[in-house]
Structure formats: structure tokens, C-alpha cells
Design an enzyme around this catalytic site. Sequence first.
Site, PDB file in Angstrom:
ATOM      1  N   HIS A   5     -16.804   5.474-103.020  1.00 44.48           N
ATOM      2  CA  HIS A   5     -16.448   7.009-103.416  1.00 44.48           C
ATOM      3  C   HIS A   5     -15.601   6.889-104.501  1.00 44.48           C
ATOM      4  CE1 HIS A   5     -18.337   7.871 -99.539  1.00 44.48           C
ATOM      5  NE2 HIS A   5     -18.979   8.624-100.189  1.00 44.48           N
ATOM      6  N   CYS A  13     -13.030  10.295-119.351  1.00 43.76           N
ATOM      7  CA  CYS A  13     -13.376  11.610-120.156  1.00 43.76           C
ATOM      8  C   CYS A  13     -14.995  11.969-119.954  1.00 43.76           C
ATOM      9  CB  CYS A  13     -13.301  11.520-121.776  1.00 43.76           C
ATOM     10  SG  CYS A  13     -14.126  12.955-122.745  1.00 43.76           S
ATOM     11  N   CYS A  16     -16.794  11.622-123.669  1.00 44.10           N
ATOM     12  CA  CYS A  16     -16.756  10.391-124.625  1.00 44.10           C
ATOM     13  C   CYS A  16     -16.578   9.143-123.734  1.00 44.10           C
ATOM     14  CB  CYS A  16     -15.892  10.415-125.838  1.00 44.10           C
ATOM     15  SG  CYS A  16     -14.086  10.502-125.170  1.00 44.10           S
ATOM     16  N   CYS A  38     -11.332  13.559-127.664  1.00 38.72           N
ATOM     17  CA  CYS A  38     -12.417  14.613-127.929  1.00 38.72           C
ATOM     18  C   CYS A  38     -12.002  16.199-127.252  1.00 38.72           C
ATOM     19  CB  CYS A  38     -13.589  14.434-127.474  1.00 38.72           C
ATOM     20  SG  CYS A  38     -13.865  13.969-125.731  1.00 38.72           S
ATOM     21  N   ASN A  99     -11.461   7.111 -86.374  1.00 40.63           N
ATOM     22  CA  ASN A  99     -11.799   8.460 -86.553  1.00 40.63           C
ATOM     23  C   ASN A  99     -11.325   9.439 -85.661  1.00 40.63           C
ATOM     24  OD1 ASN A  99     -13.155   9.964 -88.603  1.00 40.63           O
ATOM     25  ND2 ASN A  99     -14.388  10.832 -87.125  1.00 40.63           N
ATOM     26  N   ILE A 117      -5.542   7.277 -89.005  1.00 43.45           N
ATOM     27  CA  ILE A 117      -6.073   5.815 -89.533  1.00 43.45           C
ATOM     28  C   ILE A 117      -4.649   5.286 -89.791  1.00 43.45           C
ATOM     29  CG2 ILE A 117      -6.849   4.410 -91.586  1.00 43.45           C
ATOM     30  CD1 ILE A 117      -8.858   6.475 -91.885  1.00 43.45           C
TER      31      ILE A 117
END
Length: 125
Positions: A5, A13, A16, A38, A99, A117
Amino acid sequence: MQEIHGTIWSNHCVSCRTAYGPDFVFESREPVPRCAKCGKMVRPDVVLYGEYLPQKAYSQSLALVRNADCLIIGGTSLAVGSAAQLAHQYHGPYLIIINRGKTHMEGMADLVFHEDISAVLRRVI
């Protein structure tokens, strides 16, 4: 370990594709960091909800899962497609799930921790 992930430790960016390190984002005085070249938005290299995983990261993750001797699944309910699909590809000897909530794969796991965790890992290392 594969970060399917993505990570906040690298950024780019949206226009660009100029790469930026975490300091650029963390030290920005703007609510949304802007590209020095940019002026467009700089975002972390993470997969956001509704986006697809990068194919290369998914393929690498799949190979790692299929060849692993132990798989530790942490911090996911396994309800979202990508993580759940990868977990189902594991057929090795040791499956560990960490979990807070229950998952549908607990019956296949060798160890299950319904805890934070970081608390579990602090006891291990």
C-alpha cells in the site's frame, strides 16, 4: 517485507512526477505541499481507498507470500480485496494474525492475537 500500500517516506508530484523525500512534506508550511518545479500537489506514494495497487508491488508481494515459511498478517480485517487475496495465496506452515478485531481466516491461523500490533511486537522483540 513488501509495502503493497506504499509508504509516506517517499512522495511525488501528481503532475510532473518529481520525487520528494519525507522532509519536504513534513516541513511544508502549506496544508497541501506543492511541487517546487510545477506548483501542483505533492502526495505520498501510497494507495488510497478506491485506487489499484501497483502491479509490480502486487506481483512481488504475491511471490513473497507464496514462498514464505511464515506469514504474519497484521492490522487488517482481511475484508478489503488486495490484502485478502494475498493472504489466501499463502500455503506455508505458519500463519499468524494480529488484529484487534476478528477476521475470517482465524480458523486457518496457528496464532491469533486480538491486540494492538505494537503491543504484540514489543513482547516478541
